[in-house]
Design a protein around this motif. Structure first.
Motif, PDB file in Angstrom:
ATOM      1  N   ALA A 179       0.832  -1.205   0.000  1.00  0.00           N
ATOM      2  CA  ALA A 179       0.000   0.000   0.000  1.00  0.00           C
ATOM      3  C   ALA A 179       0.865   1.254   0.000  1.00  0.00           C
ATOM      4  N   GLU A 180       0.637   2.125  -0.978  1.00  0.00           N
ATOM      5  CA  GLU A 180       1.381   3.386  -1.078  1.00  0.00           C
ATOM      6  C   GLU A 180       0.499   4.601  -0.814  1.00  0.00           C
ATOM      7  N   GLY A 181      -0.814   4.402  -0.832  1.00  0.00           N
ATOM      8  CA  GLY A 181      -1.729   5.490  -0.540  1.00  0.00           C
ATOM      9  C   GLY A 181      -2.985   4.947   0.115  1.00  0.00           C
ATOM     10  N   LEU A 182      -3.490   5.658   1.131  1.00  0.00           N
ATOM     11  CA  LEU A 182      -4.719   5.291   1.821  1.00  0.00           C
ATOM     12  C   LEU A 182      -5.618   6.519   1.900  1.00  0.00           C
ATOM     13  N   ALA A 183      -6.929   6.285   1.967  1.00  0.00           N
ATOM     14  CA  ALA A 183      -7.839   7.421   2.052  1.00  0.00           C
ATOM     15  C   ALA A 183      -9.188   6.998   2.616  1.00  0.00           C
ATOM     16  N   ASN A 184      -9.867   7.979   3.208  1.00  0.00           N
ATOM     17  CA  ASN A 184     -11.263   7.877   3.574  1.00  0.00           C
ATOM     18  C   ASN A 184     -11.857   9.260   3.329  1.00  0.00           C
ATOM     19  N   GLU A 185     -12.605   9.409   2.249  1.00  0.00           N
ATOM     20  CA  GLU A 185     -13.119  10.719   1.863  1.00  0.00           C
ATOM     21  C   GLU A 185     -14.095  11.268   2.890  1.00  0.00           C
ATOM     22  N   GLU A 186     -14.929  10.416   3.465  1.00  0.00           N
ATOM     23  CA  GLU A 186     -15.921  10.884   4.438  1.00  0.00           C
ATOM     24  C   GLU A 186     -15.252  11.413   5.702  1.00  0.00           C
ATOM     25  N   LEU A 187     -14.156  10.780   6.109  1.00  0.00           N
ATOM     26  CA  LEU A 187     -13.441  11.209   7.318  1.00  0.00           C
ATOM     27  C   LEU A 187     -12.367  12.244   7.021  1.00  0.00           C
ATOM     28  N   ASP A 188     -12.152  12.573   5.736  1.00  0.00           N
ATOM     29  CA  ASP A 188     -11.088  13.503   5.328  1.00  0.00           C
ATOM     30  C   ASP A 188      -9.722  13.013   5.802  1.00  0.00           C
ATOM     31  N   VAL A 189      -9.376  11.812   5.363  1.00  0.00           N
ATOM     32  CA  VAL A 189      -8.081  11.215   5.671  1.00  0.00           C
ATOM     33  C   VAL A 189      -7.394  10.874   4.355  1.00  0.00           C
ATOM     34  N   ILE A 190      -6.123  11.264   4.233  1.00  0.00           N
ATOM     35  CA  ILE A 190      -5.343  10.924   3.045  1.00  0.00           C
ATOM     36  C   ILE A 190      -3.881  10.752   3.457  1.00  0.00           C
ATOM     37  N   THR A 191      -3.262   9.654   3.008  1.00  0.00           N
ATOM     38  CA  THR A 191      -1.872   9.380   3.388  1.00  0.00           C
ATOM     39  C   THR A 191      -1.084   8.865   2.191  1.00  0.00           C
ATOM     40  N   ARG A 192       0.238   8.957   2.315  1.00  0.00           N
ATOM     41  CA  ARG A 192       1.145   8.407   1.325  1.00  0.00           C
ATOM     42  C   ARG A 192       2.292   7.696   2.033  1.00  0.00           C
ATOM     43  N   GLN A 193       2.685   6.531   1.508  1.00  0.00           N
ATOM     44  CA  GLN A 193       3.818   5.805   2.062  1.00  0.00           C
ATOM     45  C   GLN A 193       5.133   6.405   1.572  1.00  0.00           C
ATOM     46  N   TYR A 194       5.108   7.007   0.400  1.00  0.00           N
ATOM     47  CA  TYR A 194       6.318   7.604  -0.176  1.00  0.00           C
ATOM     48  C   TYR A 194       6.444   9.066   0.238  1.00  0.00           C
ATOM     49  N   HIS A 195       7.459   9.751  -0.296  1.00  0.00           N
ATOM     50  CA  HIS A 195       7.731  11.145   0.068  1.00  0.00           C
ATOM     51  C   HIS A 195       7.375  12.077  -1.083  1.00  0.00           C
ATOM     52  N   PRO A 196       6.172  12.661  -1.066  1.00  0.00           N
ATOM     53  CA  PRO A 196       5.758  13.542  -2.158  1.00  0.00           C
ATOM     54  C   PRO A 196       6.593  14.818  -2.256  1.00  0.00           C
TER      55      PRO A 196
END
Length: 357
Positions: free
Chosen positions: A307-324
């Motif tokens: 997994a390199e990206g996770l999200a939950n639109e309803e909870l307003d959560v967004i993550t990245r495993q890499y370094h943007p």
């Protein structure tokens, strides 16, 4: 030139050329990055590790402090096929042992086949193989440092920028370029210690909670996990690298240690929605195993499916495993910061021109 010895967990003792004296021990890892050695060596995510550069020549464009990601070198030692004088002198000034004239291709192959391994290092005029073996023995007897966050976090809350969006960045070992990427987009960034409590965060009253990158096992960052559990659904939440792992654990997911991790500037990541593949900068030894029921996997590593990206639109959560933030590395994923700030309902203003890099 000093004598140098590297004792490996697989039983080998490798003789090398010493470039900066000292004795130390740690987990032996490698990076495939061929530029950005200053950023790598000052990245807090390498705390307590011994960093091997797979690229054969390190230091061919000197050492400039403006490229540093923190105020010191974090790996316990550095290994290369060849270090330039500039880098060797810098590492010696930082009291970080360094050795070269090693077949790093063979060393990296060993790590890939056997996994990240413990090692002992002895560098200096009177260093012996026995000294390196003694360091290795000490390393084998040590468990992973559960308070590693204390070694890399800010001592006191510090504020950067004066923008329209208030970001609370929990510093689990944050790279400075993450702060800069947010400030450039019209954010005020409050960098907080890794053990900040919910009550202390309430005093900041942020528009966005951001969990940073950092070293080691995400299970050791329980305070940051508690913050996510407390604020999820009330405040937008973002995370990078270790931050993604902390967020996942807080929302019912699991994390696990990888064989040799992802470290370099050429890791391909596919977005599951668009099918687009971008090249990314990565530095982590743990990954999200199961994301849990609250999070959707939005991006995966092309090589191994992690997994390199996770999200939950309803909870307003967004993550990245890499370094943007891409310091060093390609700029394919810089829009992540725009997406993160958009969750607050405020338009970000990117005042940073890529052409000026």
């Amino acid at each position: 030139m000093s004598d140098a010895y590297l004792a490996l967990e697989d039983g080998r003792v490798i003789e090398a050329r010493g470039r900066a004296p000292g004795r130390t021990r740690g987990e032996l890892v490698f990076t495939t990055a061929y530029t950005g050695y200053e950023e790598s060596l000052t990245d807090p995510s390498y705390e307590e590790q011994v960093l091997t550069f797979s690229y054969p020549l390190i230091g061919n464009y000197g050492v400039r402090a403006e490229r540093f990601e923190s105020d010191r070198v974090h790996p316990r030692a550095a290994i290369s096929h060849e270090f330039t004088e500039d880098v060797a002198e810098w590492l010696e000034s930082e009291n970080v042992p360094a050795l070269d004239h090693i077949d790093t291709r063979d060393l990296v192959t060993s790590i890939r086949e056997e996994g990240a391994m413990k090692c002992g290092i002895a560098v200096g005029e009177h260093a012996t193989p026995a000294d390196a073996k003694a360091e290795l023995a000490e390393c084998k007897g040590m468990s992973e440092h559960v308070d590693i966050g204390e070694q890399v976090t800010t001592a006191d809350p510090t504020t950067y920028g004066d923008g329209a969006v208030d970001v609370a960045l929990v510093d689990c070992g944050a790279k400075q370029s993450i702060v800069e990427s947010l400030v450039e987009r019209n954010a005020t960034v409050s960098v907080l210690p890794y053990d900040t409590t919910a009550a202390e965060l309430a005093d900041v009253d942020p528009d966005l909670l951001f969990i940073s990158n950092g070293p080691g096992d995400p299970a050791n960052f329980s305070a940051a996990q508690d913050l996510v559990e407390e604020y999820v659904g009330d405040v937008p939440i973002a995370g990078i690298c270790l931050g993604q792992q902390v967020v996942a654990r807080a929302l019912g997911g699991t994390t696990e240690k990888m064989d040799f991790g992802h470290r370099g500037v050429n890791q391909p990541v596919r977005d599951l929605d668009s099918g687009t593949v971008v090249m990314t900068t990565q530095n982590h030894g743990y990954t999200v195993g199961e994301p849990g029921e609250e999070l959707d996997v939005t991006q995966v590593n092309v090589n191994d499916g992690t997994a390199e990206g996770l999200a939950n639109e309803e909870l307003d959560v967004i993550t990245r495993q890499y370094h943007p933030e891409a310091h060093p590395g390609p700029h394919d994923s810089l829009d992540f910061f725009d997406d993160v700030l958009a969750m607050t309902g405020a338009a970000s203003e990117n005042t940073h021109a890529v052409a000026d890099d």
